[in-house]
Design a protein around this motif. Structure first.
Motif, PDB file in Angstrom:
ATOM      1  N   LEU A  38      -6.383  -9.502 -17.167  1.00 37.55           N
ATOM      2  CA  LEU A  38      -5.592  -9.504 -15.939  1.00 37.55           C
ATOM      3  C   LEU A  38      -5.792  -8.239 -15.107  1.00 37.55           C
ATOM      4  N   ASP A  39      -5.907  -7.098 -15.776  1.00 38.40           N
ATOM      5  CA  ASP A  39      -6.003  -5.845 -15.019  1.00 38.40           C
ATOM      6  C   ASP A  39      -7.416  -5.564 -14.507  1.00 38.40           C
ATOM      7  N   GLU A  40      -8.357  -6.489 -14.775  1.00 38.46           N
ATOM      8  CA  GLU A  40      -9.717  -6.292 -14.270  1.00 38.46           C
ATOM      9  C   GLU A  40     -10.054  -7.219 -13.102  1.00 38.46           C
ATOM     10  N   ILE A  41      -9.088  -8.051 -12.722  1.00 33.94           N
ATOM     11  CA  ILE A  41      -9.306  -8.939 -11.569  1.00 33.94           C
ATOM     12  C   ILE A  41      -8.889  -8.195 -10.310  1.00 33.94           C
ATOM     13  N   ARG A  42      -9.840  -7.973  -9.417  1.00 33.74           N
ATOM     14  CA  ARG A  42      -9.606  -7.195  -8.204  1.00 33.74           C
ATOM     15  C   ARG A  42      -9.405  -8.118  -6.993  1.00 33.74           C
ATOM     16  N   PRO A  43      -8.732  -7.606  -5.955  1.00 39.80           N
ATOM     17  CA  PRO A  43      -8.604  -8.398  -4.725  1.00 39.80           C
ATOM     18  C   PRO A  43      -9.950  -8.865  -4.184  1.00 39.80           C
ATOM     19  N   LEU A  44     -11.009  -8.047  -4.352  1.00 46.32           N
ATOM     20  CA  LEU A  44     -12.335  -8.450  -3.884  1.00 46.32           C
ATOM     21  C   LEU A  44     -12.848  -9.654  -4.675  1.00 46.32           C
ATOM     22  N   ASP A  45     -12.527  -9.712  -5.982  1.00 45.92           N
ATOM     23  CA  ASP A  45     -12.904 -10.869  -6.794  1.00 45.92           C
ATOM     24  C   ASP A  45     -12.247 -12.135  -6.246  1.00 45.92           C
ATOM     25  N   LEU A  46     -11.002 -11.997  -5.840  1.00 47.97           N
ATOM     26  CA  LEU A  46     -10.263 -13.141  -5.316  1.00 47.97           C
ATOM     27  C   LEU A  46     -10.788 -13.563  -3.953  1.00 47.97           C
ATOM     28  N   GLU A  47     -11.195 -12.594  -3.149  1.00 44.97           N
ATOM     29  CA  GLU A  47     -11.766 -12.914  -1.839  1.00 44.97           C
ATOM     30  C   GLU A  47     -13.070 -13.707  -2.018  1.00 44.97           C
ATOM     31  N   SER A  48     -13.884 -13.267  -2.973  1.00 44.63           N
ATOM     32  CA  SER A  48     -15.132 -13.997  -3.260  1.00 44.63           C
ATOM     33  C   SER A  48     -14.829 -15.396  -3.787  1.00 44.63           C
ATOM     34  N   PHE A  49     -13.827 -15.475  -4.662  1.00 42.71           N
ATOM     35  CA  PHE A  49     -13.410 -16.757  -5.239  1.00 42.71           C
ATOM     36  C   PHE A  49     -12.938 -17.701  -4.137  1.00 42.71           C
ATOM     37  N   SER A  72       1.359 -17.193  -9.575  1.00 43.27           N
ATOM     38  CA  SER A  72       2.502 -17.569 -10.412  1.00 43.27           C
ATOM     39  C   SER A  72       2.325 -17.100 -11.849  1.00 43.27           C
ATOM     40  N   VAL A  73       1.099 -17.200 -12.367  1.00 44.22           N
ATOM     41  CA  VAL A  73       0.830 -16.746 -13.735  1.00 44.22           C
ATOM     42  C   VAL A  73       1.062 -15.240 -13.841  1.00 44.22           C
ATOM     43  N   TYR A  74       0.536 -14.489 -12.883  1.00 45.69           N
ATOM     44  CA  TYR A  74       0.769 -13.040 -12.873  1.00 45.69           C
ATOM     45  C   TYR A  74       2.266 -12.730 -12.833  1.00 45.69           C
ATOM     46  N   ASN A  75       2.978 -13.400 -11.943  1.00 46.26           N
ATOM     47  CA  ASN A  75       4.401 -13.117 -11.768  1.00 46.26           C
ATOM     48  C   ASN A  75       5.197 -13.392 -13.031  1.00 46.26           C
ATOM     49  N   LYS A  76       4.841 -14.465 -13.745  1.00 48.02           N
ATOM     50  CA  LYS A  76       5.562 -14.782 -14.973  1.00 48.02           C
ATOM     51  C   LYS A  76       5.256 -13.769 -16.071  1.00 48.02           C
ATOM     52  N   MET A  77       4.023 -13.317 -16.161  1.00 49.54           N
ATOM     53  CA  MET A  77       3.690 -12.310 -17.175  1.00 49.54           C
ATOM     54  C   MET A  77       4.447 -11.007 -16.918  1.00 49.54           C
ATOM     55  N   ILE A  78       4.586 -10.654 -15.631  1.00 48.18           N
ATOM     56  CA  ILE A  78       5.348  -9.451 -15.265  1.00 48.18           C
ATOM     57  C   ILE A  78       6.828  -9.657 -15.567  1.00 48.18           C
ATOM     58  N   GLU A  79       7.338 -10.826 -15.203  1.00 43.86           N
ATOM     59  CA  GLU A  79       8.754 -11.139 -15.423  1.00 43.86           C
ATOM     60  C   GLU A  79       9.098 -11.115 -16.907  1.00 43.86           C
ATOM     61  N   TRP A  80       8.187 -11.613 -17.734  1.00 39.43           N
ATOM     62  CA  TRP A  80       8.425 -11.670 -19.174  1.00 39.43           C
ATOM     63  C   TRP A  80       8.059 -10.353 -19.875  1.00 39.43           C
ATOM     64  N   GLU A  81       7.680  -9.364 -19.091  1.00 35.54           N
ATOM     65  CA  GLU A  81       7.339  -8.028 -19.608  1.00 35.54           C
ATOM     66  C   GLU A  81       6.180  -8.075 -20.601  1.00 35.54           C
ATOM     67  N   LEU A  82       5.225  -8.938 -20.280  1.00 39.06           N
ATOM     68  CA  LEU A  82       4.008  -9.031 -21.086  1.00 39.06           C
ATOM     69  C   LEU A  82       2.829  -8.365 -20.380  1.00 39.06           C
ATOM     70  N   TYR A  83       3.031  -8.036 -19.116  1.00 41.52           N
ATOM     71  CA  TYR A  83       1.990  -7.396 -18.328  1.00 41.52           C
ATOM     72  C   TYR A  83       2.648  -6.382 -17.401  1.00 41.52           C
ATOM     73  N   TYR A  84       2.109  -5.165 -17.390  1.00 45.62           N
ATOM     74  CA  TYR A  84       2.707  -4.089 -16.597  1.00 45.62           C
ATOM     75  C   TYR A  84       1.761  -3.558 -15.525  1.00 45.62           C
ATOM     76  N   GLY A  85       0.609  -4.210 -15.386  1.00 49.90           N
ATOM     77  CA  GLY A  85      -0.342  -3.754 -14.387  1.00 49.90           C
ATOM     78  C   GLY A  85      -0.013  -4.279 -12.999  1.00 49.90           C
ATOM     79  N   ARG A  86      -0.949  -4.081 -12.093  1.00 52.72           N
ATOM     80  CA  ARG A  86      -0.743  -4.547 -10.720  1.00 52.72           C
ATOM     81  C   ARG A  86      -1.133  -6.020 -10.632  1.00 52.72           C
ATOM     82  N   ALA A  87      -0.573  -6.677  -9.647  1.00 49.78           N
ATOM     83  CA  ALA A  87      -0.905  -8.076  -9.393  1.00 49.78           C
ATOM     84  C   ALA A  87      -1.810  -8.129  -8.164  1.00 49.78           C
ATOM     85  N   PRO A  88      -3.073  -8.487  -8.318  1.00 47.91           N
ATOM     86  CA  PRO A  88      -4.019  -8.438  -7.208  1.00 47.91           C
ATOM     87  C   PRO A  88      -3.687  -9.392  -6.065  1.00 47.91           C
ATOM     88  N   LEU A  89      -2.785 -10.348  -6.311  1.00 49.45           N
ATOM     89  CA  LEU A  89      -2.439 -11.301  -5.262  1.00 49.45           C
ATOM     90  C   LEU A  89      -1.207 -10.888  -4.474  1.00 49.45           C
TER      91      LEU A  89
END
Length: 251
Positions: A38-49, A72-89
């Motif tokens: 999750l923490d290796e997906i960059r906004p540029l990756d999403l733009e290309s996608f 939504s997946v990022y938001n749920k991982m943050i909400e459940w305190e399973l991910y503390y990084g940034r959300a590229p979206l």
């Protein structure tokens, strides 16, 4: 991929129609990001996608649905305190979507379409009549059960609709249609044959589209917003109310 499996197991049972989400992940997201942390997906990756999905011929609306699922997946991982990084979206610019329907039917077009439908398939005539006279979406019509009808009060209880449960009002046309049908138990679907596949094509709107083709309403129409589809009936319902001077808030 790990985050998706948690999301699917723990959160998706809460969703009313999760099938589309599963398809979006398996077909589009998984091949590109299932093995990506999750923490290796960059906004540029999403733009290309986003651009790749567009080149595959997906509409802006479809691309937006795919990206919103990732968010939504990022938001749920943050909400459940399973991910503390940034959300590229978080600040990502979603595709601009303009799918608003412009086309609506004239009374003459609506009468002819219903007449042709009735001759081909009585159930689809009834369903189209509900949409045209009460403004229901196709999915809402298909999901109606006998307990949703209050013929005495003249209302239809539309459960778990897109904007929440609401009431739609029956005119005399709809009251007549429902009164002539053989009622089932309160928990039974009104249009059960559509769900069971009895007398219904695999493509749920095939019969309706056959009538529209027969009438030539979509001949040489390139703009999807101008094409006549089943949802045009709901748009026609609202447009006719507006033409009669019904306040927008009421509509």
């Amino acid at each position: 991929g790990k985050a998706w499996r948690l999301y699917q197991e723990k959160w998706m049972p809460n969703l009313s129609k999760p099938i589309g989400e599963i398809g979006r992940y398996k077909i589009h997201i998984a091949p590109r990001f299932a093995d990506k942390p999750l923490d290796e997906i960059r906004p540029l990756d999403l733009e290309s996608f986003k651009q790749e999905l567009g080149r595959k011929g997906l509409s802006p609306k479809s691309v937006k649905h795919i990206l919103c699922l990732m968010r939504s997946v990022y938001n749920k991982m943050i909400e459940w305190e399973l991910y503390y990084g940034r959300a590229p979206l978080a600040k990502f610019k979603m595709p601009k979507v303009d799918n608003a329907r412009i086309r609506y039917l004239t009374p003459a077009e609506a009468d002819k379409a219903l007449s042709l439908l009735k001759a081909i398939h009585i159930t689809w005539w009834r369903m189209a009549s509900v949409s045209l006279n009460a403004g229901l979406r196709l999915g809402e019509v298909v999901d109606l059960i006998w307990g949703d009808l209050d013929l005495e009060a003249g209302v239809i209880h539309v459960r778990d609709a897109k904007a929440g449960t609401r009431m739609a009002y029956m005119n005399e046309t709809l009251k007549g249609i429902f009164n002539e049908m053989e009622p089932g138990r309160r928990s039974e679907l009104i249009f059960s044959s559509i769900r069971s596949g009895v007398g219904c094509p695999k493509n749920v709107t095939k019969i309706f589209q056959r009538v529209i083709k027969q009438m030539g309403l979509n001949d040489n129409v390139k703009d999807s917003r101008q094409k006549v589809v089943f949802h045009t009936l709901r748009h026609t319902f609202a447009s006719w109310l507006a033409i009669k001077g019904t306040p927008l808030y009421t509509i």
